[in-house]
Design an enzyme around this catalytic site. Sequence first.
Site, PDB file in Angstrom:
ATOM      1  N   HIS A 135       6.574   3.054   0.187  1.00 42.76           N
ATOM      2  CA  HIS A 135       5.958   1.642   0.434  1.00 42.76           C
ATOM      3  C   HIS A 135       5.863   1.493   1.738  1.00 42.76           C
ATOM      4  O   HIS A 135       5.594   0.169   2.241  1.00 42.76           O
ATOM      5  CB  HIS A 135       6.584   0.591  -0.380  1.00 42.76           C
ATOM      6  CG  HIS A 135       6.528   0.900  -1.877  1.00 42.76           C
ATOM      7  ND1 HIS A 135       7.670   1.257  -2.368  1.00 42.76           N
ATOM      8  CD2 HIS A 135       5.487   0.900  -2.720  1.00 42.76           C
ATOM      9  CE1 HIS A 135       7.424   1.525  -3.864  1.00 42.76           C
ATOM     10  NE2 HIS A 135       6.125   1.305  -3.940  1.00 42.76           N
ATOM     11  N   HIS A 137       7.064  -8.090  -2.420  1.00 46.40           N
ATOM     12  CA  HIS A 137       6.770  -6.409  -2.438  1.00 46.40           C
ATOM     13  C   HIS A 137       7.116  -5.521  -1.318  1.00 46.40           C
ATOM     14  O   HIS A 137       6.764  -6.372  -0.226  1.00 46.40           O
ATOM     15  CB  HIS A 137       5.217  -6.252  -2.802  1.00 46.40           C
ATOM     16  CG  HIS A 137       5.138  -4.859  -3.251  1.00 46.40           C
ATOM     17  ND1 HIS A 137       5.063  -3.981  -2.440  1.00 46.40           N
ATOM     18  CD2 HIS A 137       5.063  -4.296  -4.647  1.00 46.40           C
ATOM     19  CE1 HIS A 137       4.675  -2.684  -3.038  1.00 46.40           C
ATOM     20  NE2 HIS A 137       4.999  -2.950  -4.314  1.00 46.40           N
ATOM     21  N   GLU A 195       5.997  -3.073   0.436  1.00 44.68           N
ATOM     22  CA  GLU A 195       5.005  -2.808   1.037  1.00 44.68           C
ATOM     23  C   GLU A 195       4.623  -3.772   1.812  1.00 44.68           C
ATOM     24  O   GLU A 195       4.326  -3.931   3.338  1.00 44.68           O
ATOM     25  CB  GLU A 195       3.588  -2.399   0.333  1.00 44.68           C
ATOM     26  CG  GLU A 195       2.473  -2.026   1.178  1.00 44.68           C
ATOM     27  CD  GLU A 195       1.387  -1.806   0.301  1.00 44.68           C
ATOM     28  OE1 GLU A 195       1.260  -1.258  -0.583  1.00 44.68           O
ATOM     29  OE2 GLU A 195       0.288  -2.045   1.103  1.00 44.68           O
ATOM     30  N   CYS A 213      -6.431   0.958  -1.664  1.00 43.06           N
ATOM     31  CA  CYS A 213      -6.602   2.410  -1.698  1.00 43.06           C
ATOM     32  C   CYS A 213      -7.375   3.135  -2.626  1.00 43.06           C
ATOM     33  O   CYS A 213      -7.683   2.289  -3.601  1.00 43.06           O
ATOM     34  CB  CYS A 213      -5.264   3.128  -1.600  1.00 43.06           C
ATOM     35  SG  CYS A 213      -4.459   3.388  -3.047  1.00 43.06           S
ATOM     36  N   SER A 227       6.068  -2.069 -10.735  1.00 42.30           N
ATOM     37  CA  SER A 227       5.131  -1.063  -9.915  1.00 42.30           C
ATOM     38  C   SER A 227       3.720  -2.285  -9.859  1.00 42.30           C
ATOM     39  O   SER A 227       3.232  -2.325 -10.822  1.00 42.30           O
ATOM     40  CB  SER A 227       4.514  -0.094 -10.880  1.00 42.30           C
ATOM     41  OG  SER A 227       3.473   0.595 -10.621  1.00 42.30           O
ATOM     42  N   SER A 228       3.237  -2.484  -8.670  1.00 38.66           N
ATOM     43  CA  SER A 228       2.297  -3.289  -8.685  1.00 38.66           C
ATOM     44  C   SER A 228       0.876  -2.926  -8.946  1.00 38.66           C
ATOM     45  O   SER A 228       0.334  -3.588  -9.510  1.00 38.66           O
ATOM     46  CB  SER A 228       2.207  -3.600  -6.763  1.00 38.66           C
ATOM     47  OG  SER A 228       0.960  -4.289  -6.654  1.00 38.66           O
TER      48      SER A 228
HETATM   49  S1  SF4 Z   1      -1.405   3.775  -4.606  1.00 40.44           S
HETATM   50 FE1  SF4 Z   1      -2.571   4.104  -2.796  1.00 40.44          FE
HETATM   51  S2  SF4 Z   1      -1.468   3.375  -0.889  1.00 40.44           S
HETATM   52 FE2  SF4 Z   1       0.028   3.452  -2.778  1.00 40.44          FE
HETATM   53  S3  SF4 Z   1       1.025   5.441  -2.566  1.00 40.44           S
HETATM   54 FE3  SF4 Z   1      -0.660   5.772  -3.778  1.00 40.44          FE
HETATM   55  S4  SF4 Z   1      -2.341   6.376  -2.324  1.00 40.44           S
HETATM   56 FE4  SF4 Z   1      -0.672   5.520  -1.197  1.00 40.44          FE
END
Ligand code: SF4
Length: 515
Positions: A281, A331, A333, A401, A429-430
């Site tokens: 994150h 969060h 991140e 992503c 887990s978002s």
């Molecule tokens: S969900 Fe997307 S940003 Fe998060 S770890 Fe996986 S690829 Fe990377």
Amino acid sequence: MTAPVTPAGGPLPQARAELLVCSPLRLEAMAVRRGLGGAGQVRVTGYGPARSRRQAAALASDEFGLLAVAGVGGGLTDDLTPGDLVVGTEVSDGNTTTRCPVAPLLAGELRRAGLRVSTGPVITVDRLAGGPSRRQLAARGAIVADMESAPLAMAAGQRPVAVLRAVSDTPARPLLHPGIVTGGLAALRSLRAASPVLARWAAAAGPRRVLLAGPRSFCAGVERAIEIVEKVLEQRGAPVYVRKQIVHNTHVVADLERRGAVFVDELSEVPDGACVVFSAHGVSPAVRAEASRRGLDAVDATCPLVAKVHVEARRFAADGYLVALIGHAGHEEVEGTLGEAPESMALVQTAEDVAGLRPADPGKVAYLMQTTLAVDEAAGVSAALRDRFPTARAPGSDDICYATTNRQQAIRAVAAASDLVLVAGSANSSNSVRLVETAERAGTPAHLIDGPSDIQLGWLEGVSTIGLTAGASAPPAVVDDIIAALSGLGPVEVTERVITTENIRFSLPKEVRAQ
Ligand code: SF4
């Protein structure tokens, strides 16, 4: 005649499958009957293997839909106490083994009812298990012994089968112990308390379709982060400290913990000079600076797609922009990204939050996003930003992503054809939580589950098609476990709907590549 159809377009589940419970002794049958409250049929099948084998032969031609064997049993491991329940994952007589895939579902339901439950193999023996033979049976992996279950369970054939044993005696309180009477009574009480769950199992039983959403489960960033911890463990040896959960999944964390990873919340918990891995994150520059000041051997497992957002934050801030970060407060991140330019950034969680922004120059507003947001929800907030600040700068390419976007599109496609959606993933887990919300917005009830034991039998009543996916941090094996557990309710037909295939891989950081 046309069969009635569900909203998902499939046939309605068959009428409730008839439950037959085999209890060797009258007292056991009485406890089960009281607990069942009229559901199903309870049959006294007699004490010992010879009677069970005779009953099993008769059962082969019986009309029941699903079979449970319920009674008391002898605990084989030291962690069991009289009154504990054991749900068999399999039952064997030493020659033949019958698997009971519904075990995690029943165990989860029993735990939620406040009962103490273990799951594991059950062994059926010809003689009561005394001290030394108890140890021998435990050494073979069994956790409870009885004299009847194996032949009865085998008689279920292809039909769903469960074995439920309440512990009456244990290695510490064996059969000839003065406490055997109280142990037996505790076991009968537990058996009665557990029996309503058998009725719920019967109510939820039936054939089902599972629609698997593709892509699902691990993304490239999660695979890379796990591989980094594995490599560091391999190269530097345990313990390896990891700041925060490497990815938000209980299975991944537990597995790495078993292998020597130590998860900490803050760097202050890491001894001077030790090796520490930063989670997928990401971390703020302040955390990196502290690690460097303390001489820690830091390895960065930040996902490159999160790192890209950090770069954008620094760039916009350096150019004098107020950077609105669309994301969820608290969060990791978000904390890491905000830490890149705390003076120039503001968190925006909803469209309403946009009104509270006070940029020094309304012409210099930019926005970024947390990588794991729901695409449609984030679009609403970014639209509000552009409404208020028409010149607002957007990120160069999508911050949400590819893995998040793909999994949301896939579950949307599957949800439309399902009566219920299950999302494998942990509560923190978002991206997994967003998958639940995405399915719900598509009009289908959805639940987040860490594994099969979180599935509530009540959710499955009247459900013929289940959409199934897993968040980007949930291991693929959990999906297999869920399907296996559902097969303990009846035949499961699995179909996969793949909307796109992913072939992204990220390279490892030089700290682990070089060695
Ligand atoms: S969900 Fe997307 S940003 Fe998060 S770890 Fe996986 S690829 Fe990377």
